[in-house]
Design a protein around this motif. Structure first.
Motif, short mmCIF file in Angstrom:
data_model
loop_
_atom_site.label_atom_id
_atom_site.label_comp_id
_atom_site.label_asym_id
_atom_site.label_seq_id
_atom_site.Cartn_x
_atom_site.Cartn_y
_atom_site.Cartn_z
N SER A 291 -40.44 60.23 85.94
CA SER A 291 -40.58 61.74 85.65
C SER A 291 -40.83 62.46 86.80
CB SER A 291 -41.37 61.85 84.39
OG SER A 291 -41.05 61.00 83.28
N ARG A 292 -40.34 63.66 86.73
CA ARG A 292 -40.99 64.56 87.75
C ARG A 292 -41.05 65.87 86.85
NH1 ARG A 292 -36.96 62.23 91.35
NH2 ARG A 292 -38.30 61.71 93.33
N THR A 293 -42.39 66.74 87.30
CA THR A 293 -42.55 67.93 86.64
C THR A 293 -41.36 68.86 87.29
OG1 THR A 293 -44.26 68.54 88.50
CG2 THR A 293 -44.99 67.35 86.71
N THR A 294 -41.41 70.07 86.73
CA THR A 294 -40.82 71.36 87.21
C THR A 294 -40.92 71.57 88.66
OG1 THR A 294 -42.16 72.96 86.53
CG2 THR A 294 -40.16 72.48 84.95
N GLY A 295 -42.28 71.60 89.31
CA GLY A 295 -42.38 71.91 90.45
C GLY A 295 -42.00 70.89 91.39
N GLN A 296 -42.20 69.62 91.11
CA GLN A 296 -41.74 68.53 91.91
C GLN A 296 -40.16 68.45 92.20
OE1 GLN A 296 -43.77 65.30 89.53
NE2 GLN A 296 -44.80 64.77 91.48
N VAL A 297 -39.56 68.77 91.06
CA VAL A 297 -38.05 69.25 91.11
C VAL A 297 -37.51 70.14 92.21
CG1 VAL A 297 -36.06 69.60 89.84
CG2 VAL A 297 -37.69 67.94 88.99
N LEU A 298 -38.46 71.22 92.16
CA LEU A 298 -38.06 72.33 92.98
C LEU A 298 -38.34 72.02 94.25
CD1 LEU A 298 -39.22 75.47 90.59
CD2 LEU A 298 -36.92 74.79 91.28
N ARG A 299 -39.40 71.19 94.73
CA ARG A 299 -39.72 70.83 96.07
C ARG A 299 -38.67 70.32 96.70
NH1 ARG A 299 -45.49 68.93 93.75
NH2 ARG A 299 -46.35 70.82 93.57
N ILE A 300 -37.81 69.33 95.83
CA ILE A 300 -36.70 68.39 96.34
C ILE A 300 -35.65 69.15 96.70
CG2 ILE A 300 -35.31 66.73 95.88
CD1 ILE A 300 -37.52 65.28 94.25
N VAL A 301 -34.95 70.11 95.79
CA VAL A 301 -33.88 70.90 95.69
C VAL A 301 -34.17 72.21 96.67
CG1 VAL A 301 -32.97 70.41 93.71
CG2 VAL A 301 -34.45 72.35 93.80
N TYR A 302 -35.51 72.59 96.88
CA TYR A 302 -35.73 73.82 97.88
C TYR A 302 -36.05 72.88 99.07
CZ TYR A 302 -36.89 77.28 94.28
OH TYR A 302 -36.66 78.07 93.03
N LEU A 303 -36.13 71.85 99.30
CA LEU A 303 -36.46 71.02 100.74
C LEU A 303 -37.47 71.39 101.23
CD1 LEU A 303 -32.74 70.67 102.18
CD2 LEU A 303 -33.90 69.16 100.67
N ASN A 304 -38.53 71.47 100.53
CA ASN A 304 -40.08 72.24 100.90
C ASN A 304 -40.99 71.41 100.07
OD1 ASN A 304 -42.19 73.75 101.67
ND2 ASN A 304 -40.65 75.48 101.99
N ALA A 305 -41.93 71.02 100.80
CA ALA A 305 -42.97 70.36 100.13
C ALA A 305 -44.11 71.20 99.82
CB ALA A 305 -43.61 68.98 100.71
N GLY A 306 -44.02 72.43 100.37
CA GLY A 306 -45.21 73.47 100.35
C GLY A 306 -45.01 74.14 98.97
N THR A 307 -45.54 75.50 99.02
CA THR A 307 -45.72 76.27 97.95
C THR A 307 -44.53 77.21 98.27
OG1 THR A 307 -48.01 76.13 97.38
CG2 THR A 307 -46.89 78.34 96.45
N THR A 308 -43.50 77.43 97.45
CA THR A 308 -42.28 78.45 97.78
C THR A 308 -41.60 78.71 96.63
OG1 THR A 308 -40.51 78.87 99.18
CG2 THR A 308 -40.68 76.56 98.33
N THR A 309 -40.81 79.70 96.67
CA THR A 309 -39.72 79.99 95.48
C THR A 309 -38.43 79.91 95.72
OG1 THR A 309 -40.01 82.29 95.81
CG2 THR A 309 -41.73 81.33 94.20
N MET A 310 -38.01 79.25 96.99
CA MET A 310 -36.63 79.29 97.31
C MET A 310 -36.59 78.58 98.53
SD MET A 310 -36.45 83.01 99.31
CE MET A 310 -37.23 83.76 98.06
#
Length: 326
Positions: A291-310
């Motif tokens: 399983s992945r949380t929403t934040g973890q999924v977004l880190r992958i599709v945003y290609l960014n392990a940090g805090t970001t929105t895009m």
């Protein structure tokens, strides 16, 4: 309209007819749900109240991405405009990149691609109908295979291509499969991670139905890559898996979810000879999908392990309430 476009549309319409009753039931349930129903998601320290519709819109963003990738790969064009607007009619975003793959040398993979493309378009239509006026528009999406595109960025980060190298998922059937591999396992973990967040059982049943289809897709991609028997492809899946595992979060995230640091797998088999065991289904020690949380999924599709929105495949971020990696 090309013959391939017609094939995709025919397949989509057939699936749509079979799902009409379920869609109507799901839509009715969404209208009856309390708008204010809320729950915590992702890291409890960063919890916020969101509705079931917010979670469905988060899923819709991911379906927009997958649908555009597969549709461009099979016919050189993406979703029709009427499937990219918001539920209230606001215009959808743009798609950067995307190209038709020449499957002449591998017609079986081409057949798989056309089936998956039709399924992903059906998922977009299904979620949009269920959400009605609450459906978010398609955000800007980047699926370019160019040197400055997200596929190349992901491949360089994973070591699939060297620094300065280019990874174009539309150049060969094999590259297409690796591009699909980047998405499919993430989609499965995203739906599994979101399931406990839904408060309405009808929504949960529908999400489980989509999760099952995404798992079938992931298995098709993994099995086809494995069946080619090409060591370079096996190694590439391991490199992509490691990169996803690095991107998706911190040890603290894993501790919250009660799992080890490694929650992603490539397709390398174990054993040899009579004990050779394939690794088509990536599972934990209990035989359960990750399983992945929403934040973890977004880190992958945003290609960014940090805090970001895009970033990455969503250059301006996803649309909706759930859009930050925190």
């Amino acid at each position: 309209m090309t013959s391939q476009q017609e094939q995709v549309i025919d397949a989509f319409e057939a699936r749509a007819e079979r799902r009409a009753d379920r869609r109507a039931f799901f839509t009715a349930a969404l209208g009856a749900a309390a708008v204010g129903s809320a729950f915590a998601y992702s890291d409890p320290a960063a919890a916020q109240s969101v509705t079931d519709a917010d979670v469905l819109n988060f899923a819709l963003n991911l379906e927009y991405l997958e649908a555009q990738f597969y549709l461009y790969a099979v016919n050189g064009s993406g979703l029709p405009a009427n499937l990219t607007t918001s539920g209230s009619g606001a215009a959808g975003g743009t798609v950067t990149g995307g190209a038709r793959v020449d499957f002449t040398s591998d017609p079986l993979t081409g057949a798989y691609a056309r089936e998956i493309a039709a399924d992903e378009q059906a998922h977009v239509a299904f979620l949009r109908t269920a959400l009605g006026s609450a459906a978010v528009a398609m955000p800007n999406i980047n699926i370019s295979g160019a040197a400055d595109g997200p596929f190349t960025a992901a491949a360089r980060a994973a070591g699939v291509v060297p620094a300065g190298g280019v990874f174009n998922p539309y150049s060969t059937p094999e590259n297409f499969l690796l591009g699909a591999f980047i998405f499919e396992d993430v989609g499965v973990t995203a739906y599994k991670g979101a399931a406990p967040l839904l408060t309405n059982k009808t929504f949960l049943e529908a999400a489980a139905g989509i999760l099952a289809v995404e798992a079938y897709h992931a298995a098709i991609v993994r099995t086809t890559l494995y069946g080619k028997g090409i060591e370079a492809l096996v190694t590439a899946t391991e490199q992509i898996s490691t990169a996803r595992d690095t991107l998706d979060g911190t040890p603290a995230d894993d501790a919250i979810r009660g799992i080890g640091a490694d929650d992603d797998q490539g397709i390398r088999p174990s054993g040899s000879g009579a004990t050779l065991t394939a690794n088509i289904a990536p599972l934990n020690n209990n035989g359960l999908a990750y399983s992945r949380t929403t934040g973890q999924v977004l880190r992958i599709v945003y290609l960014n392990a940090g805090t970001t929105t895009m970033g990455g495949f969503f250059p301006n971020g996803v649309n909706g309430t759930i859009r930050s990696t925190t």
